[in-house]
Design a protein around this motif. Sequence first.
Motif, PDB file in Angstrom:
ATOM      1  N   GLY A   1      42.110  15.633  10.493  1.00 19.14           N
ATOM      2  CA  GLY A   1      41.136  14.175   9.941  1.00 19.14           C
ATOM      3  C   GLY A   1      40.781  14.166   8.665  1.00 19.14           C
ATOM      4  O   GLY A   1      41.361  14.688   7.945  1.00 19.14           O
ATOM      5  N   LYS A   2      39.333  14.455   8.086  1.00 19.79           N
ATOM      6  CA  LYS A   2      39.049  14.593   7.187  1.00 19.79           C
ATOM      7  C   LYS A   2      38.482  15.510   6.197  1.00 19.79           C
ATOM      8  O   LYS A   2      38.328  15.908   5.482  1.00 19.79           O
ATOM      9  N   GLY A   3      38.276  16.410   7.541  1.00 19.07           N
ATOM     10  CA  GLY A   3      38.278  17.343   7.196  1.00 19.07           C
ATOM     11  C   GLY A   3      39.224  18.912   7.140  1.00 19.07           C
ATOM     12  O   GLY A   3      40.797  18.042   7.101  1.00 19.07           O
ATOM     13  N   CYS A   4      39.301  20.122   5.957  1.00 13.85           N
ATOM     14  CA  CYS A   4      40.432  20.812   5.841  1.00 13.85           C
ATOM     15  C   CYS A   4      39.988  22.626   6.251  1.00 13.85           C
ATOM     16  O   CYS A   4      39.139  22.013   6.659  1.00 13.85           O
TER      17      CYS A   4
ATOM     18  N   ARG B   1      38.724  20.644  -4.055  1.00 14.71           N
ATOM     19  CA  ARG B   1      36.998  20.458  -4.103  1.00 14.71           C
ATOM     20  C   ARG B   1      37.203  19.360  -4.033  1.00 14.71           C
ATOM     21  O   ARG B   1      38.236  18.689  -3.298  1.00 14.71           O
ATOM     22  N   GLU B   2      36.018  19.228  -3.316  1.00 13.49           N
ATOM     23  CA  GLU B   2      35.045  17.487  -2.816  1.00 13.49           C
ATOM     24  C   GLU B   2      35.340  16.554  -3.542  1.00 13.49           C
ATOM     25  O   GLU B   2      34.550  16.255  -5.077  1.00 13.49           O
TER      26      GLU B   2
ATOM     27  N   GLY C   1      33.564  12.332  -1.507  1.00 12.59           N
ATOM     28  CA  GLY C   1      33.439  12.874  -0.430  1.00 12.59           C
ATOM     29  C   GLY C   1      34.883  12.841   0.761  1.00 12.59           C
ATOM     30  O   GLY C   1      34.835  12.816   1.495  1.00 12.59           O
ATOM     31  N   ARG C   2      36.308  13.352  -0.384  1.00 14.09           N
ATOM     32  CA  ARG C   2      36.737  14.022  -0.138  1.00 14.09           C
ATOM     33  C   ARG C   2      37.339  14.869  -0.257  1.00 14.09           C
ATOM     34  O   ARG C   2      36.830  15.642  -1.473  1.00 14.09           O
ATOM     35  N   GLU C   3      38.025  15.433   1.059  1.00 12.18           N
ATOM     36  CA  GLU C   3      38.606  17.550   0.042  1.00 12.18           C
ATOM     37  C   GLU C   3      39.665  16.912  -0.825  1.00 12.18           C
ATOM     38  O   GLU C   3      40.265  16.471   0.533  1.00 12.18           O
TER      39      GLU C   3
ATOM     40  N   LEU D   1      36.675  18.762  12.589  1.00 12.77           N
ATOM     41  CA  LEU D   1      36.580  19.673  11.280  1.00 12.77           C
ATOM     42  C   LEU D   1      35.740  19.934  10.333  1.00 12.77           C
ATOM     43  O   LEU D   1      34.838  20.481   9.730  1.00 12.77           O
ATOM     44  N   GLU D   2      35.427  18.321   9.562  1.00 10.05           N
ATOM     45  CA  GLU D   2      34.673  18.130   8.658  1.00 10.05           C
ATOM     46  C   GLU D   2      33.092  17.972   8.897  1.00 10.05           C
ATOM     47  O   GLU D   2      32.359  18.117   8.420  1.00 10.05           O
TER      48      GLU D   2
ATOM     49  N   LYS E   1      29.121  13.887  -2.618  1.00 14.93           N
ATOM     50  CA  LYS E   1      29.195  13.732  -0.970  1.00 14.93           C
ATOM     51  C   LYS E   1      29.360  13.758   0.008  1.00 14.93           C
ATOM     52  O   LYS E   1      30.568  15.392  -0.162  1.00 14.93           O
ATOM     53  N   PRO E   2      29.051  13.968   1.064  1.00  8.98           N
ATOM     54  CA  PRO E   2      29.340  14.469   2.698  1.00  8.98           C
ATOM     55  C   PRO E   2      30.633  14.131   2.465  1.00  8.98           C
ATOM     56  O   PRO E   2      30.929  13.428   2.535  1.00  8.98           O
ATOM     57  N   VAL E   3      31.896  14.730   3.303  1.00  7.56           N
ATOM     58  CA  VAL E   3      32.665  14.017   4.182  1.00  7.56           C
ATOM     59  C   VAL E   3      33.055  13.832   4.921  1.00  7.56           C
ATOM     60  O   VAL E   3      33.430  13.137   5.975  1.00  7.56           O
TER      61      VAL E   3
ATOM     62  N   ARG F   1      37.631  12.241 -11.867  1.00  9.01           N
ATOM     63  CA  ARG F   1      36.057  11.166 -11.522  1.00  9.01           C
ATOM     64  C   ARG F   1      36.105  10.291 -12.593  1.00  9.01           C
ATOM     65  O   ARG F   1      35.150   9.700 -12.838  1.00  9.01           O
TER      66      ARG F   1
END
Lengths: 254, 254
Positions: B43-46, B96-97, B100-102, A88-89, A123-125, B142
């Motif tokens: 995973g890391k995506g949403c 929001r990122e 590199g995390r959603e 997905l990411e 930053k890329p996920v 942040r």
Amino acid sequence: MCELLGMSANVPTDICFSFSGLLERGGNTGPHKDGWGITFYEGKGCRTFKDPEPSCRSEIAKLVKAYPIKSVSVISHIRQGNRGRTCLENTHPFTRELWGREISYAHNGQLSNYKDLKTEYYKPVGNTDSELAFCWLLDNIRQKYPKKPSNMASVFRYAAKLADQLREKGVFNMLLTDGVFVLAYCSNNLHWITRRAPFGKATLIDADMVVDFQKETTPNDIVTVIATRPLTNDEQWNKIEPGESVLFKLGEKV
Amino acid sequence: MCELLGMSANVPTDICFSFSGLLERGGNTGPHKDGWGITFYEGKGCRTFKDPEPSCRSEIAKLVKAYPIKSVSVISHIRQGNRGRTCLENTHPFTRELWGREISYAHNGQLSNYKDLKTEYYKPVGNTDSELAFCWLLDNIRQKYPKKPSNMASVFRYAAKLADQLREKGVFNMLLTDGVFVLAYCSNNLHWITRRAPFGKATLIDADMVVDFQKETTPNDIVTVIATRPLTNDEQWNKIEPGESVLFKLGEKV
């Protein structure tokens, strides 16, 4: 390689017809089976449907094909993965907020030596060359324009210049949008067509489907569709030359 | 007011049962007709499904209810608007990122004097108190953690402290997740339940629907559901006290 699809229109328009053609390339008439995604803008907001499943057998793709979401700006992508695994990411389009605007992006191509692209704000996920290139683009735009400029077209012109640098690293076809403008940047394969009155009929190349746009539109509608390869076989598509870009604002080339 | 729904699980689990109950409150058994949204982590995506349409008659909600997307972390929201009109950009959850995390967020409540919340990195796209509060939270996180700390639990503890400040401005019930942790912060109404072996049956309050979790699970599954009000009438839900928060990691309270 992947396939890109974009739309820019002066009135909220559904993309069901073009999306139907694209989906067939996602595992049926094309080899792009590593996921798909589509981002629709409605006002300042956008929503993305994405799936790491091949588009030709995705339940969510079926919904998007059947349910006419009307939008003035759409970008879509079907993926044949090269850099980064299928998950997905790593699925396009990618979206980030800049100046309180949602910026969305999809990339077709492959970059080398992309890991030297350094970013600070974004930053890329996932771990694709595509998402890192998007973060790098936005980082550079943000440094040049710390605040939202009144002339958004200039931002997209600058994005095209940045894309020239990315193209030096490989193949970089891109769609970039803030919901009002859609930038189509061509590295090797990108085509577009603007449909306006008098509207005619069109036949999809990838599916047994004909649409009569005259029945679907009003005389004032202006709808531009951008795609890696032409989606219809009875219309005249414009090819964008390598290293060139075309910027659209609400359907019209600017 | 709105209704929140969250899930935290140790194995990818679908949320169809709980979501079915929530959806009824979106215009049928409840007055929350100003849109809905749900964010699933894989995973890391949403991916987020959202719609400014009332959930009880949304085509997209029907798909989400019927199509079992399996996830370890989910947050969802149905809206009864107060600040900000009904449109896509004002529809929760917001994502929001960061590093590199959603990071995804949904808010139930209403804030006063929220326009004095200043942000630098993150700007709201819509005009709700909720999204501005989210941007302010992330800005503060942040600034305190310019790089991703190894101990992510500490980030969520800090977020709960920041939420204490937001609660001083009004009602602030919140779900916040990075896909691994889910933070439930209570201002006045938030409940949770952890289901684990031996599993039993449960009956939805808002729809004529019973599920036998024993048939749907394995003995090692641990699934926590968080909701504004209990969704079932034959299980013991825990109430979170005002000003308190509970942090979950993959199903377990930490």
